[in-house]
Design an enzyme around this catalytic site. Structure first.
Site, PDB file in Angstrom:
ATOM      1  CG  HIS A   1      11.220  20.295  63.575  1.00 28.58           C
ATOM      2  ND1 HIS A   1      10.754  21.163  64.399  1.00 28.58           N
ATOM      3  CD2 HIS A   1      11.198  18.978  63.938  1.00 28.58           C
ATOM      4  CE1 HIS A   1      10.236  20.184  65.506  1.00 28.58           C
ATOM      5  NE2 HIS A   1      10.339  19.093  65.000  1.00 28.58           N
TER       6      HIS A   1
ATOM      7  CE  LYS B   1       7.201  19.644  64.695  1.00 33.30           C
ATOM      8  NZ  LYS B   1       6.318  18.761  64.606  1.00 33.30           N
TER       9      LYS B   1
ATOM     10  CB  SER C   1      13.019  17.470  66.487  1.00 27.90           C
ATOM     11  OG  SER C   1      13.049  16.238  66.980  1.00 27.90           O
TER      12      SER C   1
END
Length: 400
Positions: free
Chosen positions: A209, A240, A181
């Site tokens: 991610h 996310k 990340s």
């Protein structure tokens, strides 16, 4: 006598003196590329809102309907007070989406990683972890009694050495972020799977991610690398790309998921994800599966930002992920990154600087995160702000 709180105040003062105090900026609008802060309107380039779904009207409507149908909260854990059909349906949908047999929901991916290792591994087993894995993985590994081995980031020679050292373990589990990340680097999953098969290890990947926007149909890094059937366990988040609210999951073989339902402490002792959030996340998952156009726009946006920033002379870590690290190396890098980020907010662009101990010492950076909802004009405004703030901050430093 020095009191307990005096001691804590001293620690806080040391953090402040080192320039490492984390300050929260007040938002007065929903999360989107165009936000409003206490300082005024701004462009946001620091959210995990990769597909731009955090303020999507369809998702919001689904959450409203979920509130009406299922109430505000579950008020306990699922095995005690019951579970909503929305939870079980969504677990089935997540498992199908990432290509695994079953899935289980947690309040967050931090909790999912916190449950995984203690349940699956004992003192007779070994866990082999990448050195740059997320803090939730590090904490989860600490909760288990397994033998622990660590290899340097994406170092396959180091991974093989660790697997050899762990050869006597009953079970061996390799754990890696799918995307790191702070760097935007992809894990070399094909090579990891090759070594896992060579040494009889299982592979787990945290795809927080990546879920929803990396790989074919956004299925994740294992799909991007073509190793869908060779990665055993996936963890991920709903916070996310999949709407940006909260919730996490583990997906994998039915036996893994069933055992987590029996022994996963964050599952057994934390309230279930609010049903209304699950209702919204189900729509977000559908939009992600259908979102080839969003993924294409996101890729173009990341490429455009990289090209313009490189042309302007900024030091970027290489890659193609929409996490883009703008580097400020050296002893003075942390100060420069922080000052530039603060100055950019005055220009209406919200970015965040990171320095030690969040990243290695001497490798300070401003982490920029692109969204499919950013326009080319938004990106150009961000780059222009980077240039203006860099020139102003460096000019003031040279004047001193």
């Amino acid at each position: 006598m020095i009191t307990f709180t005096d001691q804590l105040a001293g620690e806080l003062a040391s953090i402040e003196e080192a320039g490492l105090t984390k300050r929260e900026r007040l938002l007065t609008s929903p999360q989107s590329p165009h936000i409003t802060t206490a300082q005024g309107p701004a462009l946001s380039f620091c959210a995990n809102n990769y597909l731009g779904l955090a303020n999507n009207p369809e998702i919001i409507q689904a959450a409203h309907e979920g509130l009406d149908e299922m109430g505000f909260g579950a008020a306990s854990v699922r095995f005690i007070c019951g579970t909503h059909e929305a939870h079980t349906r969504f677990e089935e949908e997540i498992a199908e989406f990432v290509g695994k047999e079953a899935a289980i929901l947690f309040p967050s991916c931090f909790d999912a990683n916190g449950a995984l290792f203690e349940v699956l591994l004992t003192a007779d087993d070994a866990v082999i972890s990448d050195s740059l894995n997320h803090a939730s993985i590090i904490d989860g590994v600490r909760l288990s009694k397994a033998q622990r081995f660590r290899y340097e980031n994406r170092d396959m020679v180091g991974l093989e050495k660790a697997l050899q050292e762990a050869s006597s373990a009953r079970r061996k589990l390799i754990i890696t972020d799918g995307v790191f990340s702070m760097d935007g680097y992809y894990a070399p999953l094909e090579e990891i799977c090759d070594l896992a098969e060579k040494y009889g290890a299982a592979v787990a990947v945290d795809d927080s991610h990546a879920t929803g926007f990396v790989g074919p149909k956004g299925a994740g890094t294992h799909a991007r690398a073509g190793v869908q059937d060779r990665v055993d366990i996936l963890t991920g988040t709903l916070g996310k790309a999949l709407g940006g609210a909260s919730g996490g999951y583990v997906a994998g073989p039915k036996e893994v998921i069933d055992l987590l339902r029996q022994r996963g402490r964050p599952y057994l002792f934390s309230n279930a994800v609010a049903p209304a959030l699950v209702a919204g996340a189900r729509v977000a998952l559908r939009l992600a599966k259908e979102g080839d156009d969003l993924r294409e726009t996101l890729e173009k946006n990341a490429s455009h930002f990289r090209e313009r920033m490189s042309d302007a002379g900024f030091d970027l870590l290489p890659g193609s992920h929409p996490i883009i690290a703008v580097m400020f190396p050296g002893e003075d890098g942390a100060r420069l990154a922080g000052q530039i980020a603060d100055d950019m907010l005055k220009l209406g662009v919200y970015v965040t600087a990171f320095s030690f101990p969040v990243v290695p010492r001497g490798q300070a950076r401003i982490r920029v995160q692109l969204s499919a909802a950013h326009t080319e004009a938004d990106i150009d405004a961000c780059v222009d702000a980077f240039i203006a703030s860099r020139d102003r901050v460096l000019g003031e430093s040279n004047a001193e």
